[in-house]
Write an enzyme that holds these catalytic residues in place. Structure first.
Site, PDB file in Angstrom:
ATOM      1  N   ASP A 292     -28.968  20.487 -10.631  1.00  0.00           N
ATOM      2  CA  ASP A 292     -29.772  21.456 -10.740  1.00  0.00           C
ATOM      3  C   ASP A 292     -30.507  21.371 -10.019  1.00  0.00           C
ATOM      4  OD1 ASP A 292     -30.205  18.473 -11.735  1.00  0.00           O
ATOM      5  OD2 ASP A 292     -32.035  18.555 -12.420  1.00  0.00           O
ATOM      6  N   GLU A 293     -31.024  22.544  -9.735  1.00  0.00           N
ATOM      7  CA  GLU A 293     -32.642  22.306  -8.891  1.00  0.00           C
ATOM      8  C   GLU A 293     -32.155  21.814  -6.908  1.00  0.00           C
ATOM      9  OE1 GLU A 293     -36.129  22.073 -12.036  1.00  0.00           O
ATOM     10  OE2 GLU A 293     -35.007  20.182 -11.409  1.00  0.00           O
ATOM     11  N   VAL A 294     -31.580  21.991  -6.133  1.00  0.00           N
ATOM     12  CA  VAL A 294     -31.692  21.788  -5.317  1.00  0.00           C
ATOM     13  C   VAL A 294     -31.956  23.008  -4.593  1.00  0.00           C
ATOM     14  CG1 VAL A 294     -29.887  21.775  -2.725  1.00  0.00           C
ATOM     15  CG2 VAL A 294     -29.112  21.109  -6.054  1.00  0.00           C
TER      16      VAL A 294
END
Ligand code: TNX
Length: 648
Positions: A292-294
């Site tokens: 997630d959330e790179v």
């Protein structure tokens, strides 16, 4: 009425019969064969915890009879329970079913003047979804093993079967790695699970029919890895970093702008060895890799990585992440593991075997299901502190799905992200609201009666506390610490705490900059996410407005709210932690006063000026104080409106 049984999740089929089974002082049980003994032993242990009763295994006429009928898939969770005045007979094709049925049996036990009893009943039960999970996050605030075991006990009580253990994040790497010891040594402030502890938990959960799915979140959310192994990072220069130095553990919340570098072989070599080591600690076929959330800026900010992407025709960092995921998926497969990841990993290049967990919306669940098995978590974020009724009605089949796609819904998972969850308030963030998600994932889709759910929720909440949950006892204890002792100040603080709720969603993060070093000892950390008192009061007011009944009860609540302030004020003045609720307390007092005037038939003038004065105050009182809101204001407003519009 079948609805009166204190069961949650509600079984597939319930047939109530007449009569009861009264339990003797020392009930005996029998098992169909030795393979069942671990279940009866566990049941005896839990029976003792709940009731104090010692039970014995016996060959004579047993009170409890546990039978395995066999011939089924060994993971089968269905069971049949029949209780008559002579005995309770539990039958299942496989052990997991027996475990689930034993929990139903425990929930049915109640006590009255004559002792312990179980109502006569016939139940046929099986789950709607095969994956009924919950994520816990010891990365943000460490959760000691004892707490996790206690939690597993309670998960079993409501038939949840997957513990998703989020073991690494920017703020902490929480599992011992013998291959790369700087991960836990430098990435955890000394708070991590030793490998023996991991083995202990995995075995403990397995005995209770619960899978443990570990998560090591990559390639983003990896600050804690880079503290000890900076050379894995994506910043220009990381490649040549020596041991340590470039990174520090992140203390603030929100994803850090860091990621592992997906362009270099040594990074995959590292991941191969690490996941190889970790795969050996967890028998479950699934391994969660986060994903997630790179943040795009991380890779776009390194010219070497940008060149790598360009050479391979990758247009967006998403494509690079897909490249990374393919390699990781192959690594995991070599260790016999199936990859699971957050919905950001969805990409045309993602192997079909990889499962997706949707957190950014139902839309991503539907999208994932076109090609693969998937799980729903969006709508089940308990850390957002929304009411049970909200989570209860979120359904994995909400989007328009084909039969085939429906078949690929593995189930769902509640999430307890740990930014504001520590050892003391963990239980109250989980319970009782988690039961609502557990029921959604186990019971029939048609079951959507919110009032009935709440009635059972209260009963199961007490049941859980008997089995070791501490959402009630920790609440009292933490309030006692805030009030500086027991006595009437504590009772006054309880009165206030019972009618406030923390702000919802991510409003707290917006309101102030907390970090992993901020103690979780304010009133906002202590109060329940959902006020039961407020919910009951709202019901009382509704009934009163409809038929004029219940005035005395309403007056009693209001009087208590009006009085609490006089008693609490010295404590508020004394305690630095309570200072921030001074206004909240005053607002409650004033609102209660207004409510009392509103229901006092003999009260003075309730004309325009009276009404305006009070609603103006109520409006101002709505604003959060100390990230807390008074949740009885809407009901009081109803009383004031009625008093004004229907005044004599
Ligand atoms: C987003 S949900 C995250 C977590 C945070 C959570 C709450 C998800 C896959 N990532 O890292 O804890 O929001 O702030």
């Amino acid at each position: 009425m079948a609805e009166a049984l204190p069961l949650m999740p509600w079984p597939f089929q319930v047939e109530q019969r007449t009569g009861i089974l009264s339990l003797p002082d020392c009930p005996s049980f029998a098992a169909s064969d030795p393979t069942v003994l671990p279940v009866t032993r566990l049941f005896a242990e839990r029976l003792k915890k709940k009731t104090g009763l010692e039970s014995i295994s016996s060959a004579g006429e047993p009170a409890f009879l546990f039978e395995i009928t066999g011939g089924a898939d060994p993971g089968e969770e269905g069971y049949e329970l029949e209780v008559d005045p002579q005995k309770a007979r539990l039958r299942a094709a496989a052990l997991p079913g027996l475990l689930r049925g034993a929990e139903t049996l425990l929930q049915l036990i109640s006590r009255d003047r004559d002792g312990l009893q179980i109502p006569a009943v016939r139940i046929q039960d099986r789950p709607r979804f095969r994956w009924r999970g919950v994520l816990i996050d010891p990365s943000r605030h460490f959760l000691p093993l004892g707490l996790v075991k206690r939690f597993v006990d309670c998960m079993a009580a409501v038939k949840l079967n997957v513990l998703h253990w989020h073991l690494s994040d920017d703020q902490g790497f929480r599992i011992e790695s013998r291959r790369f010891p700087r991960l836990h040594q430098l990435g955890s402030d000394g708070q991590f699970y030793r490998q023996e502890e991991v083995a202990e938990l995995v075995a403990y959960a397995a005995e209770r029919g619960i899978r443990v799915v570990p998560e090591l979140d990559v390639p983003g959310h990896t600050t804690s890895w880079l503290v000890g192994y900076a050379h894995l990072g994506s910043a220009p220069g990381d490649q040549h970093a020596g041991q340590g130095g470039n990174y520090e553990l992140q203390r603030s919340w929100g994803p850090a702008p860091v990621a592992l570098d997906p362009t270099r072989d040594e990074v995959y070599q590292f991941l191969d060895e690490l996941f190889g080591e970790m795969a050996g600690l967890f028998p479950d076929p699934c391994f969660h890799i986060g994903g997630d959330e790179v943040l795009a800026v991380i890779w776009n900010g390194n010219p070497r990585i940008v060149a790598f992407m360009r050479e391979r025709g990758m247009r967006h960092p998403r494509d690079l992440q897909a490249f990374f995921n393919r390699k990781l998926c192959a690594i995991l497969e070599r260790y016999g593991k199936r990859m699971v990841g957050w919905d950001e990993i969805l990409h045309p290049d993602l192997p079909e075997s990889a499962m997706v967990q949707s957190w950014r919306g139902q839309k991503f669940l539907a999208e994932a299901l076109q090609s693969r098995e998937a799980l729903l978590s969006s709508g089940y974020y308990l850390d957002q502190l929304l009411p049970a009724s909200y989570h209860y009605l979120v359904d994995p089949y909400e989007s328009k799905l084909s039969e085939e796609e429906k078949g690929r819904v593995a189930g769902g998972e509640a999430c307890l992200w740990g930014e504001y969850i520590g050892v003391d308030n963990f239980d109250s963030r989980a319970w009782p609201r988690l039961c609502a998600v557990a029921e959604r994932l186990w019971s029939r889709a048609e079951l959507r009666d919110v009032e009935g759910m709440y009635e059972r929720l209260g009963q199961v909440s007490r049941h859980l506390e008997e089995l070791g949950a501490r959402h009630q006892s920790n609440y009292r204890r933490m309030l006692e610490q805030l009030a500086g002792g027991s006595g009437e100040e504590l009772e006054a603080l309880v009165v206030l705490a019972d009618v406030v709720e923390p702000v919802k969603f991510y409003d707290r993060a917006v309101a102030r900059l907390d970090s992993s070093l901020t103690p979780l000892t304010r009133l906002v950390d202590v109060v329940h996410p959902e006020s039961e008192t407020a919910r009951r009061f709202a019901h009382l007011v509704t009934a009163y407005l409809e038929n004029g009944e219940g005035r005395a009860q309403i007056a009693k609540h209001l009087a208590r709210w009006r009085e609490h302030r006089r008693i609490l004020l010295p404590a508020i003045r004394r305690s630095p932690l309570l200072g921030e609720i001074e206004e909240l307390s005053r607002n409650l007092e004033q609102a209660a006063r207004a409510g009392l005037e509103a229901i006092d038939e003999a009260s003075v003038d309730r004309g325009q000026r009276w009404w305006l004065r009070h609603i103006a105050r109520l409006e101002r009182a709505k604003a959060p104080r100390g990230e807390l809101v008074l949740v009885v204001l809407p009901a009081i407003r109803q009383l004031i409106d009625r008093a004004h519009y229907f005044r004599a």
